[in-house]
Design an enzyme around this catalytic site. Structure first.
Site, short mmCIF file in Angstrom:
data_model
loop_
_atom_site.label_atom_id
_atom_site.label_comp_id
_atom_site.label_asym_id
_atom_site.label_seq_id
_atom_site.Cartn_x
_atom_site.Cartn_y
_atom_site.Cartn_z
CD GLU A 267 60.23 39.01 23.21
OE1 GLU A 267 59.57 39.00 22.16
OE2 GLU A 267 61.48 39.11 23.23
N GLY B 245 64.38 36.86 22.85
CA GLY B 245 65.79 37.17 23.07
C GLY B 245 66.67 36.63 21.96
CB ALA C 238 64.79 35.28 27.95
CD GLU D 233 65.07 41.36 22.73
OE1 GLU D 233 64.95 40.36 23.48
OE2 GLU D 233 64.73 42.50 23.09
#
Ligand code: T1G
Length: 668
Positions: free
Chosen positions: A126, A103, A64, A106
């Protein structure tokens, strides 16, 4: 959208969705909007039989966009984008290169299949930002990589290789290193017949007992941190909850972390570490000098450790000592350290030999004449250093950078002993120099911009986190250590014990307190060596051979495993000095210890900034995280000071009679 970082193209029935969002294809709003639109395009176009998601540039999505965390959310958020990919009625394949992180990992898990080049790495770091994978990673990894790998990836944060990912089932295929797109397109053709494989429908794999085993094995390392336990809890939830309930649990835990101070602190350090590399006022026109060979003067603990940094990065080193015995001892320790690393499997034997071959030991200072950078790491005594730099001035080739590893001394005074002050700077390594990540690069008044830039760039190359410091006693880190040490010694005179003071610091999150640190470094460091001259507790301890861990006793007594226990002899010495100090002995609260040992550090940080000896407050935080083990979940002394609040800190300082830095006072 014309300026979208996402483009789409159909290759023989395969819709290729490409992101071009330098530098690391962070999953910012525009990327998420583009991905969402791309999947919808695939769903609405009957000519499309499958989808490949890929990235231009050096890496697949690296996570992200961390810079967005403090901004208002822009839809669609990443969890929704991942769900949209997963719900696609046509098979979606992730084509992975570089580092698919957070992310990015993911997104690959939302895809139905995954192919990667051999050099790719996949991870969920993270936790290093005080977070957890918040877009389904803790629920989808146990269904692809398996529970054991999932808990290691989420709670540990280290990426795994493409080979390991293939082995555990996180990816389906390896592509050729240079043929990722072609191989992904071919794989997509194969997947058409298979159809979509939504990860949420896959069974959780592996043994749930591995979660408890991981938690136990890492309890000490994770002391004080919130995020590792939250990651573990989420992976554990995946083993017993239906997917949607697991996702809800993950979302709750993610939100708690996101709005907590620990994640704010760790994200602060993520950017602070990168900001520290930037030197204000030096533009891109300044080019670094080429460093092909490094000279190190001194083969002691520091000189040996410093040499290893360069040898490990493939840079040849000429190491100089005065006496053959010292030279042999130093090079022997370097070999021993490398062999110990190889024994742990972290180095190949041939790498050990290569490093030792690149090391050229000598007794002749003149052998440094071909070095591009020379680092002096001799006794911390100004006259000795000035003598050496005077000799180097005659030996070193023009343009060679002359650096001192001094911890405290005046670089300008050292530079003045040469005819080339523009080539002189400090490179202050922290012991053990081959392990500690911090490097203070000390900028002299006349240090040339390109010399400074060279040192900063070289630091990154040898795996250090470098911070520019100005010339002052102790630069940044050690200068802030001094008021802490002065107050800690005073507190001993007023009734506090070494163990009480150290416990306050360890409970705060420091790896050790002031007195444990003194015992580790050596109580005799900086001692005048005259056992008859006893002016303070330190002199008294040194005089009776209480030099710290190295003599089995210092402020504490140590057993053969170096476990510390309070010492009656030390306490007797403290009590004798306390009695002479005429200070009333009293109960001292832990809060007072914090106010008198940590607040003065924050105050000193403000003074350092006022004097221009650090470029920015976040640089000071980086120094303390990487040089002294300040708990990263507290963000460094300056970040922590902001959290405590200037008003509270100023009140605490004034209560104990400290002079408050004017810029700190102005914030209260
Ligand atoms: N967001 C924004 N900027 C980033 C970024 C990111 N994720 N990663 C890197 N940058 C910037 C960085 O600040 C620097 O900027 C430049 O890119 C080059 O980075 C929902 C919530 C990918 C291994 O934690 O580990 O996904 O200084 O100098 O050494 O579950 O960057 O040039 O202006 O580090 O080659 C999870 C963080 C996010 C990965 C490359 N992802 N990045 O290393 O270059 S949270 C991460 C890295 C998340 C989801 C959760 C490294 C790298 P500037 P660099 P590098």
């Amino acid at each position: 959208m014309t300026d979208s970082p996402i483009t789409t193209e159909i290759h023989d029935g395969i819709l290729v969705i490409t992101s071009n969002n330098p530098p690391v294809n962070a999953l910012g709003a525009a990327v998420r909007i583009g991905l969402d639109a791309g999947i919808k395009e695939a769903m609405s176009n009957d000519a499309v039989k499958a989808v490949v998601i890929r990235c231009d540039g050096r890496t697949f999505f690296a996570g992200a966009d961390i810079t967005e965390f403090t901004k208002p959310p822009v839809m669609p958020m990443l969890p929704e984008v991942v769900d949209t990919i997963e719900a696609c009625t046509k098979p979606v394949i992730a084509a992975i290169h570089g580092t698919a992180l957070g992310g990015g990992c993911e997104v690959t898990l939302g895809c139905h299949y995954r192919i990667a080049v051999p050099s790719a790495k996949i991870g969920t770091p993270e936790v290093k930002l005080g977070l957890l994978p918040g877009a389904g990673g803790t629920q989808r990894l146990p269904r692809t990589a398996g529970i054991e790998t999932a808990v290691e990836m989420c709670a540990g944060g280290a990426p795994i290789s493409a080979a390991k990912a293939l082995e555990v089932g996180l990816i389906d295929k390896l592509a050729g290193e240079d043929t990722l797109l072609a191989d992904a397109l071919a794989f997509a053709q194969e997947c058409i017949a298979k159809g979509p494989r939504p990860t949420r429908n896959l069974p959780v794999k592996g043994d749930p007992a591995s979660i408890e085993a991981y938690a136990k094995a890492n309890a000490r390392k994770n002391r004080g941190f919130d995020a590792p336990a939250a990651n573990i809890a989420c992976v554990e939830a995946a083993t017993r909850l239906p997917f949607d309930e697991g996702i809800a649990f993950e979302r709750t835990e993610f939100t708690k972390l996101m709005f907590g101070t620990q994640s704010a602190a760790q994200r602060h350090i993520f950017f602070a570490e990168r900001q520290a590399q930037k030197i204000d006022g030096i533009g891109p026109d300044v080019q670094p000098r080429e460093i092909k060979r490094v000279g190190v003067i001194g083969a002691g603990t520091m000189g040996g450790g410093i040499s290893m940094n360069f040898l490990s990065a493939g840079i040849p080193v000429t190491i100089v000592e005065m006496k053959q015995e010292a030279l042999d001892k130093g090079t022997g320790i370097i070999r021993k350290n490398y062999e110990a690393t190889a024994a742990k499997g972290r180095m190949k034997p041939e790498q050990v030999e290569a490093a030792m071959t690149a090391l050229k030991p000598t007794l002749a200072l003149e052998d440094l004449a071909d070095c591009d950078l020379i680092i002096e790491a001799v006794f911390e005594q100004m006259e000795i250093k000035k003598d050496i730099f005077g000799k180097l001035d005659k030996i070193a080739k023009p343009g060679a950078i002359l650096a001192s590893n001094t911890s405290y001394l005046d670089i300008d005074e050292i530079a003045a002993s040469t005819s080339r002050p523009q080539d002189v700077l400090g490179m202050h390594f922290f012991s053990p120099a081959n392990v500690m990540k911090l490097l203070e690069v000390v900028r002299g008044a006349k240090t040339a911009p390109d010399a400074l830039m060279t040192a900063m760039g070289l630091a990154k190359k040898i795996g250090k986190v470098a911070v520019v410091a100005g010339v002052c006693h102790g630069f940044i880190g050690n200068r802030m250590l001094m008021p802490r040490q002065v107050e800690a010694n005073k507190l001993l005179m007023e009734g506090a014990t070494p163990q009480q003071i150290d416990k306050v610091h360890v409970d705060f999150g420091m790896p050790m307190g002031p007195f444990q640190m003194a015992d580790l470094a050596g109580v005799d460091i900086g001692w005048h060596r005259d056992p008859t001259r006893i002016e303070n507790v330190r002199d008294a301890l040194a005089a009776v051979g209480r030099w710290g861990q190295k003599t089995g006793k210092g402020y504490y007594d140590y057993d053969e495993k170096r476990n510390p226990t309070p010492s009656a002899e030390t306490q007797k010495i403290i009590d004798e000095f306390a009695a002479k100090s005429n200070l009333p002995k009293r109960e001292i609260s832990d809060e007072e210890i914090v106010e008198r040992t940590l607040y003065p550090m924050v105050n000193e940080g403000y003074l350092i900034l006022e004097e221009g000896k650090a470029q920015r407050a976040s640089d000071i935080d980086v120094v303390w995280i990487y040089g002294y083990g300040w708990p990263i979940y507290r963000g460094g002394p300056m970040f922590w000071g902001d959290l405590e609040g200037a008003k509270k800190i100023v009140a605490g300082l004034e209560k104990h009679g400290f002079a408050v830095a004017k810029t700190l006072k102005a914030k209260a």
